[in-house]
Scaffold this active site. Structure first.
Site, PDB file in Angstrom:
ATOM      1  N   HIS A 155       0.824  -1.214   0.000  1.00  0.00           N
ATOM      2  CA  HIS A 155       0.000   0.000   0.000  1.00  0.00           C
ATOM      3  C   HIS A 155       0.856   1.261   0.000  1.00  0.00           C
ATOM      4  CE1 HIS A 155       0.064  -0.058   4.567  1.00  0.00           C
ATOM      5  NE2 HIS A 155       0.000   1.239   4.404  1.00  0.00           N
ATOM      6  N   ASP A 212       1.283  -7.673   2.356  1.00  0.00           N
ATOM      7  CA  ASP A 212       1.373  -6.236   2.079  1.00  0.00           C
ATOM      8  C   ASP A 212       2.827  -5.806   1.866  1.00  0.00           C
ATOM      9  OD1 ASP A 212       0.912  -3.537   1.833  1.00  0.00           O
ATOM     10  OD2 ASP A 212      -0.470  -3.427   3.542  1.00  0.00           O
ATOM     11  N   SER A 223       4.076   2.126   8.503  1.00  0.00           N
ATOM     12  CA  SER A 223       3.856   1.154   7.436  1.00  0.00           C
ATOM     13  C   SER A 223       5.145   0.914   6.678  1.00  0.00           C
ATOM     14  CB  SER A 223       2.788   1.649   6.468  1.00  0.00           C
ATOM     15  OG  SER A 223       1.544   1.284   6.957  1.00  0.00           O
TER      16      SER A 223
HETATM   17  N1  ARG Z   1      -4.771   0.455   7.869  1.00  0.00           N
HETATM   18  C1  ARG Z   1      -3.498   0.538   7.216  1.00  0.00           C
HETATM   19  C2  ARG Z   1      -2.958   1.969   7.284  1.00  0.00           C
HETATM   20  O1  ARG Z   1      -3.468   2.746   8.023  1.00  0.00           O
HETATM   21  C3  ARG Z   1      -3.551   0.038   5.828  1.00  0.00           C
HETATM   22  C4  ARG Z   1      -4.267   0.898   4.836  1.00  0.00           C
HETATM   23  C5  ARG Z   1      -4.265   0.378   3.436  1.00  0.00           C
HETATM   24  N2  ARG Z   1      -5.174  -0.740   3.277  1.00  0.00           N
HETATM   25  C6  ARG Z   1      -6.518  -0.624   3.029  1.00  0.00           C
HETATM   26  N3  ARG Z   1      -7.228  -1.705   2.945  1.00  0.00           N
HETATM   27  N4  ARG Z   1      -7.101   0.533   2.877  1.00  0.00           N
HETATM   28  O2  ARG Z   1      -2.384   2.588   6.458  1.00  0.00           O
HETATM   29  N1  GLU Z   2      -1.259   1.350   7.774  1.00  0.00           N
HETATM   30  C1  GLU Z   2      -0.566   2.358   8.527  1.00  0.00           C
HETATM   31  C2  GLU Z   2       0.421   3.154   7.654  1.00  0.00           C
HETATM   32  O1  GLU Z   2       0.224   3.291   6.474  1.00  0.00           O
HETATM   33  C3  GLU Z   2       0.108   1.731   9.691  1.00  0.00           C
HETATM   34  C4  GLU Z   2      -0.917   1.270  10.611  1.00  0.00           C
HETATM   35  C5  GLU Z   2      -0.998   2.115  11.867  1.00  0.00           C
HETATM   36  O2  GLU Z   2      -1.606   3.193  11.851  1.00  0.00           O
HETATM   37  O3  GLU Z   2      -0.418   1.640  12.847  1.00  0.00           O
HETATM   38  O4  GLU Z   2       1.352   3.763   8.149  1.00  0.00           O
END
Ligand code: ARG
Ligand code: GLU
Length: 712
Positions: A84, A219, A647
């Site tokens: 991502h 990921d 991330s």
């Molecule tokens: N929750 C993760 C973050 O905050 C992954 C986001 C990307 N994935 C998604 N399914 N939207 O960035």
């Molecule tokens: N998915 C988050 C990022 O893009 C990390 C997840 C979190 O917030 O801990 O940095």
């Protein structure tokens, strides 16, 4: 005697076990935590983790694209980050003929690696406490003179750090301005795409599984850093060569042991651990629920649209993901904060702080009233802050007609200047091209519904004030009907026709007649004139009080573990490989396996689609050398305190080897941006053995695995 030692040890152990994992620590200060980390199993020294005299772990960890983290894993600049995090690059190289999103991409050799204009990866050269220098020469100066002097000091320090080298330097406040650190960076500008798994691995689980455990997302994506012949950063060029890192991470294919030491090294974005009880109450009871409600409405419309047509599904998939990511995190945050009764915990901590202040007159003088003042300030500016949050949701996250209005406004502002400079025609062409891009991913019926529902909700939340006075008696429905029938902002043909005929006169007419533009511009003016100034005053005053509050905490409770809130600078957090039991009667194991991918795939949910190859390999149990006790691990969780920006961060084992790539947190633990709870807060990583398996067995890109140093 023995008994007393035992009791003391027990006490120390219990304080450590409940506090050990909290905190995002500054790498240059890590030696203060070395003993604690070693007690948890770490075999490295503080010097192995961060050093300015020789290479160390820090040299393998890069700030990727300014918002994510990535790690070097070979002597030839091979770089791993999340799927991502590399998504926009992956998408930019994809087309219907070369559908890398659907089938993945693997460069067979370096000449096939793909260049990415604008993408950077930055190495931290050093982190330096410059607090004393920033505050130098302040005696006898007035408040405003002090600020000027500070700026002067900062400029001089930066100039010095950048003299005679290619580095950049930045000075950032920590602990609300109690401390200042200079970060010197080396920023690489030629970072190429080497490989990516298909979406059905890299995004497996999609939004259904986002922020959720158990997780099965692969990921990751693979890049390579390029440098000039002297191994220095360079603009993109065919004459560049793979960067030779000062350090790269060996990759652990050893069996994992629950409870083993883990460390996450990366660039967390922002946390707010010091908010007072009143502030948290406002967030839990008012701010977050209202923002969630706004997004409930837009997501309801978008999801229905996406279900109804493939075109809308493609047009809205990344917009939907962006809106849903925050929305889902907030729901988790409120849930977690309520479950642990965070407000009561804050009240107890505030009482402890005030009681301690009362034990010494000078503490009472310096800190005795700060909590009360903070809480009062929150109440005083609640409406302003709320108006701000709602305007962000309405004007920036809400109906896209406003995005179009914002773009057009920026353009019209420069109309005269462009006319004089003779660039108007070229700029008009640019606007038309931009609009074509916009409308390609736009469905007016979806946007109309969002406009209608959010306008109603916005008015309900903040009153009629922000809308143009003469429209006060017009219903949202009538507004929506008119705007989506007539406005140039909601229809490509109308927009292009307007642009092609654009004269000074026509945009005066637009400003008077186009309801879409009018609603945006007057709401926006209201936001800038009536909301923003108060919010700025509020934030300034709050930061000043938080500075005192944090200083008081550090001075009166020197034995507590103190760490500065995340601010997108490099940090370390450590914990263990472990699961959790966030709900009564339910336990989460610390890892998932490929069997879970197949089980999820057996449902009808398209978020769990896989390509046939995944089922084939899983059926054959073709796990190569990457299995543990006959299982192929996919993801694992740990008690490391992380946030957005982490991330792509490496999860590193006791010996400094790469175990996995951090990419998320469990839903129950998203509260950790405000309050870390060691019993429930867990980060989620993809196991690097699964990453290797996807490269080697799934994708036939074993040459990349061969480039790395595997530790068995
Ligand atoms: N929750 C993760 C973050 O905050 C992954 C986001 C990307 N994935 C998604 N399914 N939207 O960035
Ligand atoms: N998915 C988050 C990022 O893009 C990390 C997840 C979190 O917030 O801990 O940095």
């Amino acid at each position: 005697m023995k008994k007393i030692t035992a009791i003391i040890l027990l006490f120390i152990a219990s304080t450590f076990s409940s506090f050990a994992e909290e905190g995002m620590l500054i790498p240059s200060l890590i030696s203060a935590f070395e003993d604690d980390m070693k007690a948890m199993g770490m075999k490295l020294s503080a010097d192995d983790i961060y050093s300015v005299n020789h290479s160390s772990l820090k040299d393998a960890i890069l700030h990727f694209g300014g918002g994510c983290t990535a790690e070097l894993v070979s002597s030839q600049g091979l770089l791993l980050t999340n799927h991502h995090c590399g998504y926009s690059q992956i998408q930019s190289h994809s087309s219907l003929e070369n559908d890398y999103l659907k089938y993945g991409f693997w460069a067979k050799n370096k000449s096939e690696e793909k260049k990415n204009p604008g993408l950077t990866a930055a190495r931290v050269v050093r982190i330096q406490d410059v607090t004393a220098s920033v505050f130098q020469g302040m005696e006898g100066l007035s408040q405003s003179e002090k600020l000027l002097k500070m700026q002067e000091n900062v400029n001089a320090l930066i100039k010095d750090a950048m003299a005679g080298n290619e580095y950049s330097a930045d000075i950032k406040p920590f602990n609300y301005g109690n401390d200042f650190y200079m970060i010197v960076k080396e920023t690489f500008r030629d970072v190429r795409l080497v490989g990516t798994p298909p979406n059905s691995i890299g995004k497996f689980g999609g939004d259904t599984d986002n922020w959720v455990w158990p997780r099965h997302t692969g990921d990751f994506s693979v890049f390579r850093v390029y440098a000039n012949a002297s191994n220095e950063p360079s603009d993109i060029s065919d004459s560049n060569v793979p960067y030779k890192p000062l350090h790269f991470l060996p990759v652990s294919v050893k069996n994992r042991v629950p409870g083993e030491f883990t460390m996450v090294y990366g660039f967390p974005g922002s946390t707010e651990q010091h908010l007072t009880s009143e502030n948290l109450r406002y967030i839990i009871d008012q701010e977050r629920p209202a923002r969630i409600k706004m997004r409930d409405k837009s997501l309801g419309v978008i999801n229905a649209g996406m279900r109804s047509s493939d075109l809308i599904r493609i047009q809205y998939s990344s917009k939907q993901a962006r809106i849903a990511n925050g929305w889902k995190k907030w729901i988790g945050q409120i849930g977690g904060l309520k479950t642990v009764d965070a407000i009561q915990i804050k009240l107890d901590r505030e009482k402890r702080f005030n009681d301690m202040a009362a034990t010494k007159p000078e503490w009472q003088e310096a800190y005795g009233s700060v909590i009360n003042e903070l809480n009062k300030l929150v109440v005083k500016y609640k409406d302003a802050d709320f108006g701000y949050s709602m305007a962000i949701e309405y004007l920036y996250v809400g109906p896209e007609v406003f995005k179009q209005a914002r773009n057009l406004n920026k353009f019209l502002k420069n109309y005269e200047a462009m006319e004089i400079a003779g660039t108007l025609d070229a700029e008009i062409d640019k606007q038309i091209k931009g609009a074509k891009g916009f409308f390609k991913n736009y469905d007016a019926a979806v946007d109309k519904e969002i406009f209608l529902l959010l306008t109603e909700e916005y008015v309900k939340q903040v009153g009629n004030g922000p809308l143009p006075a003469r429209l006060k008696n017009t219903s949202a429905q009538v507004l929506a009907d008119k705007i989506f029938k007539k406005s140039i902002l909601t229809d490509e043909a109308r927009f292009i026709k307007f642009m092609n005929k654009l004269k000074a006169k026509s945009f005066k007419k637009l400003k008077k007649k186009d309801l879409g533009f009018i609603v945006w511009s007057e709401s926006n003016d209201n936001f800038r004139e009536n909301v923003l100034p108060d919010v700025r005053t509020y934030r300034g005053a709050k930061d000043q009080l938080l500075k005192t509050y944090v200083k008081g905490k550090m001075e009166m409770f020197p034995d507590d573990k103190h760490w500065p809130d995340a601010n997108s600078t490099m940090r370390i957090t450590y914990g263990k490989l472990e699961g959790s039991a966030p709900h009564d009667g339910m336990a989460y194991t610390e890892h998932t396996t490929i069997d879970g991918i197949i089980a999820k795939n057996n449902s009808d949910n398209p978020d769990f689609d896989v390509l046939p190859r995944m089922r084939e390999l899983a059926k054959k149990k073709d796990y190569g050398d990457y299995a543990q006790d006959g299982e192929l691990w996919v993801c694992f969780s740990g008690s490391n305190h992380t946030t957005g920006g982490n991330s792509g961060s490496p999860v590193i084992d006791a010996e400094g080897n790469l175990m996995g790539l951090n990419f998320d947190r469990t839903w129950e633990s998203t509260m950790s941006d405000f309050m870390f709870d060691a019993s429930r807060c867990r980060n989620i990583a993809v196991d690097v053995r699964y990453v290797l398996w996807v490269m080697d067995r799934y994708s036939g890109a074993k040459h990349l695995v061969d480039e790395m140093v595997l530790v068995k």
